[in-house]
Design a protein around this motif. Structure first.
Motif, PDB file in Angstrom:
ATOM      1  N   GLY A   1       0.744  -1.557  -0.071  1.00 25.66           N
ATOM      2  CA  GLY A   1       0.071   0.311   0.138  1.00 25.66           C
ATOM      3  C   GLY A   1       1.071   1.254  -0.442  1.00 25.66           C
ATOM      4  O   GLY A   1       1.844   1.287  -0.515  1.00 25.66           O
ATOM      5  N   SER A   2       0.112   2.400   0.373  1.00 24.29           N
ATOM      6  CA  SER A   2       0.654   3.233   1.176  1.00 24.29           C
ATOM      7  C   SER A   2       2.512   3.521   1.479  1.00 24.29           C
ATOM      8  O   SER A   2       2.384   4.602   1.895  1.00 24.29           O
ATOM      9  CB  SER A   2       0.303   4.751   0.959  1.00 24.29           C
ATOM     10  N   GLN A   3       2.534   2.762   2.343  1.00 22.64           N
ATOM     11  CA  GLN A   3       3.706   2.690   4.060  1.00 22.64           C
ATOM     12  C   GLN A   3       4.691   2.910   3.153  1.00 22.64           C
ATOM     13  O   GLN A   3       5.193   2.571   2.665  1.00 22.64           O
ATOM     14  CB  GLN A   3       3.065   0.976   4.143  1.00 22.64           C
ATOM     15  N   PHE A   4       5.081   3.900   3.915  1.00 19.76           N
ATOM     16  CA  PHE A   4       6.607   4.149   4.174  1.00 19.76           C
ATOM     17  C   PHE A   4       7.381   3.130   4.867  1.00 19.76           C
ATOM     18  O   PHE A   4       7.364   3.285   5.886  1.00 19.76           O
ATOM     19  CB  PHE A   4       6.733   5.555   4.472  1.00 19.76           C
ATOM     20  N   ILE A   5       8.466   2.883   4.418  1.00 16.76           N
ATOM     21  CA  ILE A   5       9.148   1.985   5.485  1.00 16.76           C
ATOM     22  C   ILE A   5      11.079   2.423   4.620  1.00 16.76           C
ATOM     23  O   ILE A   5      11.381   2.556   3.965  1.00 16.76           O
ATOM     24  CB  ILE A   5       9.527  -0.067   4.963  1.00 16.76           C
ATOM     25  N   ASP A   6      11.237   2.288   5.767  1.00 19.94           N
ATOM     26  CA  ASP A   6      13.013   2.767   6.209  1.00 19.94           C
ATOM     27  C   ASP A   6      13.471   2.335   7.122  1.00 19.94           C
ATOM     28  O   ASP A   6      14.176   3.223   7.758  1.00 19.94           O
ATOM     29  CB  ASP A   6      12.910   4.247   5.729  1.00 19.94           C
TER      30      ASP A   6
END
Length: 323
Positions: free
Chosen positions: A228-233
């Motif tokens: 989805g639109s989830q940000f992961i870093d």
């Protein structure tokens, strides 16, 4: 002739003839339906395809690599906050290669020339010597081997040998941006088992601690789930492994294509990044999946840093396959 005009260096013509490739010699590997391209500069994995489909985000044809796509990251993965660390009582200052965040980013070898040791249709082995510098006063020899197999895809092995006179801190990881299929990244599904996430500051992405990955939470991808639109870093540890000790990260697209990365126990950490960028044409093009021997900012924390004594070597390996 102007006295400041250089002589003895032929100028490139408008067609590009006699112009050197910016990232050095390009090596092409093939095995079955797989094809890979590797640059001499940085031993960078430029491309990997299966049946003509890209499994990685590519770099521009000329110039330096962008956003460390396909890089070998050593002798430290990720960041060193302020570029400052202490080793055996010595205070060392590395150059701030991520100046907007005040960090030393992604080691030193991504733009260093490598020389071929051996080449075949299916494999290339490249080597470089990392000489002591103010930011890393240690002497290493690094060998990178990229090898294709018709069934298992591409395996990369990085061997670091200490050819200096003192113990050296060391860490390594790859930096591929995986491409599951032609659909947008937001539609891809991610599956990886991780028990712990490293929490970081919003501004500099430096570690603040660890938290368990709770079932059903944002970072729980034990079962395949649409990104989805989830940000992961973020970096993860407590990774699930098979009976051979391999962690597996699978990314699949709605159309049925996918890509999978595996790595051995020498990589107890895993960075995942959704490659969010302010430039629309660069935003979320692929999923960065980086199995790491140590976590971000390890040269300051000391966590899982390899102590490489003179004459000894360290090897880490990972594989990428697609369908």
């Amino acid at each position: 002739m102007n006295e400041y005009e250089p002589t003895g260096i032929p100028a490139p013509d408008a067609t590009g003839a006699d112009v050197g490739r910016d990232r050095g010699e390009l090596f092409t590997l093939t095995a079955g339906t797989y094809r890979a391209e590797v640059s001499a500069v940085g031993a960078v994995l430029e491309s990997l395809t299966v049946s003509g489909r890209d499994l990685l985000v590519r770099n521009p044809e000329q110039g330096p690599i962008q956003f460390y796509r396909g890089a070998i990251v050593a002798p430290w993965p990720n960041r060193i906050g302020d570029g400052a660390y202490t080793w055996d009582g010595e205070q060392i200052q590395a150059a701030l290669t991520e100046p907007e965040r005040g960090n030393a980013l992604h080691g030193l070898v991504s733009f260093q020339p490598f020389s071929p040791v051996s080449t075949t249709t299916e494999a290339v082995q490249l080597r470089t010597e990392l000489f002591p510098s103010p930011g890393y006063p240690f002497h290493l020899e690094l060998t990178v081997r990229h090898a294709l197999d018709p069934q298992s895809g591409l395996t990369t092995a990085v061997t670091a040998r200490n050819i200096g006179h003192r113990d050296a801190p060391y860490g390594v990881c790859p930096h591929p941006y995986l491409v599951a299929g032609p659909e947008p990244l937001d539609d891809w599904s991610l599956q990886v088992e991780a028990g712990t996430v490293l929490t970081v500051t919003e501004d500099r992405l430096l570690p603040t601690g660890t938290e368990p990955v709770a079932p059903g939470s944002d970072f729980d991808f034990r079962s395949a789930r649409v990104i989805g639109s989830q940000f992961i870093d973020h970096a993860f540890t407590g990774l699930g492994r098979d009976q051979d000790g391999h962690l597996t990260v699978s990314v699949t697209a709605p159309g049925g294509t996918g890509v999978e990365l595996t790595a051995g126990e020498e990589c107890p950490w895993l960075q995942i990044h959704t490659a969010d960028r302010p430039e629309p044409e660069q935003n979320r093009l692929g999923l960065a999946v980086e199995p790491m021997t140590c976590p971000p900012d390890a040269f300051r924390s000391g966590t899982d840093v390899v102590r490489l004594s003179p004459g000894l070597q360290h090897e880490a390996a990972w594989s990428i396959r697609g369908w």
